[in-house]
Design an enzyme around this catalytic site. Sequence first.
Site, PDB file in Angstrom:
ATOM      1  N   MET A   1     -43.144 -16.612 -10.307  1.00 48.61           N
ATOM      2  CA  MET A   1     -41.807 -16.813  -9.600  1.00 48.61           C
ATOM      3  C   MET A   1     -41.410 -15.345  -8.766  1.00 48.61           C
ATOM      4  SD  MET A   1     -39.612 -19.280 -11.609  1.00 48.61           S
ATOM      5  CE  MET A   1     -38.580 -17.974 -12.639  1.00 48.61           C
TER       6      MET A   1
ATOM      7  N   HIS B   1     -47.332  -9.108 -14.029  1.00 51.29           N
ATOM      8  CA  HIS B   1     -47.966 -10.115 -13.302  1.00 51.29           C
ATOM      9  C   HIS B   1     -49.451  -9.514 -12.741  1.00 51.29           C
ATOM     10  CE1 HIS B   1     -43.431 -11.264 -12.378  1.00 51.29           C
ATOM     11  NE2 HIS B   1     -44.060 -12.292 -12.914  1.00 51.29           N
TER      12      HIS B   1
HETATM   13  P1  AMP Z   1     -42.649 -15.411 -13.891  1.00 52.74           P
HETATM   14  O1  AMP Z   1     -42.888 -14.827 -12.471  1.00 52.74           O
HETATM   15  O2  AMP Z   1     -41.732 -14.629 -14.732  1.00 52.74           O
HETATM   16  O3  AMP Z   1     -42.730 -16.808 -14.201  1.00 52.74           O
HETATM   17  O4  AMP Z   1     -43.953 -14.902 -14.662  1.00 52.74           O
HETATM   18  C1  AMP Z   1     -45.260 -15.535 -14.221  1.00 52.74           C
HETATM   19  C2  AMP Z   1     -46.441 -15.382 -15.279  1.00 52.74           C
HETATM   20  O5  AMP Z   1     -46.377 -13.944 -15.599  1.00 52.74           O
HETATM   21  C3  AMP Z   1     -46.095 -15.888 -16.353  1.00 52.74           C
HETATM   22  O6  AMP Z   1     -47.323 -16.529 -17.106  1.00 52.74           O
HETATM   23  C4  AMP Z   1     -45.497 -14.892 -17.423  1.00 52.74           C
HETATM   24  O7  AMP Z   1     -45.752 -15.167 -18.914  1.00 52.74           O
HETATM   25  C5  AMP Z   1     -46.143 -13.927 -16.927  1.00 52.74           C
HETATM   26  N1  AMP Z   1     -45.655 -12.476 -17.382  1.00 52.74           N
HETATM   27  C6  AMP Z   1     -44.395 -12.049 -16.801  1.00 52.74           C
HETATM   28  N2  AMP Z   1     -44.260 -11.019 -17.512  1.00 52.74           N
HETATM   29  C7  AMP Z   1     -45.167 -10.455 -18.090  1.00 52.74           C
HETATM   30  C8  AMP Z   1     -45.436  -9.179 -19.099  1.00 52.74           C
HETATM   31  N3  AMP Z   1     -44.836  -8.292 -19.161  1.00 52.74           N
HETATM   32  N4  AMP Z   1     -46.737  -9.121 -19.378  1.00 52.74           N
HETATM   33  C9  AMP Z   1     -47.575 -10.324 -19.432  1.00 52.74           C
HETATM   34  N5  AMP Z   1     -47.354 -11.402 -18.861  1.00 52.74           N
HETATM   35  C10 AMP Z   1     -46.018 -11.530 -18.062  1.00 52.74           C
END
Ligand code: AMP
Length: 279
Positions: free
Chosen positions: A29, A36
Amino acid sequence: MLVFAKIKSVQDKLNSLKKGITVGFVPTMGALHKGHLSLIEKAKRENDLVIASIFVNPTQFDKNEDLVNYPKTIDQDLTFLKSIFCDIVFTPTAEEIYENNITSQPFLFDGLEFEMEGKFRTGHFDGVGTIVKRLFEVVKPHSAYFGEKDFQQLQIIRKMVEKHHLPVKIVGCPIYREEDGLAMSSRNTRLSPEHRAAAPFIYKTLKEVKIKFGTKSAAEVCEWVNKKFENHSLLKLEYFEIADENNLKSISIKNAQSKYRAFIAVFAEKIRLIDNISL
Ligand code: AMP
């Protein structure tokens, strides 16, 4: 790095690739951070081509206020992605994805959706299922990468892929943390300096939970965590659970065959932070 906002353009590009090329996909997102990027780097190592998407999915927010306040940093995101040699970025609008109907489809995830986050964020996982399934239909990746930071989401996507027979391999990636242990999250930038300084307490507690779980029952550990947060002036515990990694059900008795994980959600003022640890 190629950036496409239209489904047709990204599909035309993907269809023009040589046969046999493996495509790794990382849906996000935006408001990208090193967590990420660690997913994209893993996808790069394991595939011939990597595509990331940036789309703030309206149907997975239960509070409009959260959707409106979600950080948007597209220029910086594209600079980050270029610096780690991401091949393609897909940045659709809500209209492009949902046409005139911005709603989610109902899903059954064999009860995974009713645990933890599901109890506190109504409709959230229907929104997640809807967007991830849609993005898989557009991109048709061989593998898709998701962080263990959102462990319940990872298990739910695995369940969706299994139940809908989707031809994609789901790869879970470890939680990437700040040096002080706080799990990286786009929401961390919204913490006040005081709450940011307090937030590493969450992971510190989880590490102590891991040690205590060796000798104490789940109920005793839960009680201990609840007490620790009762006395905390800045962080408010929403839930703490020790659950089976597969069905995400809270446990009462340990059994040697199962894998367990501790899950936590905490409010730092209005900012909701989640984390988890394998036990
Ligand atoms: P989001 O943009 O928050 O929807 O996250 C996109 C992807 O990045 C999702 O699969 C999250 O689980 C992963 N993600 C977000 N923060 C972390 C983190 N600190 N460590 C590993 N993966 C992450």
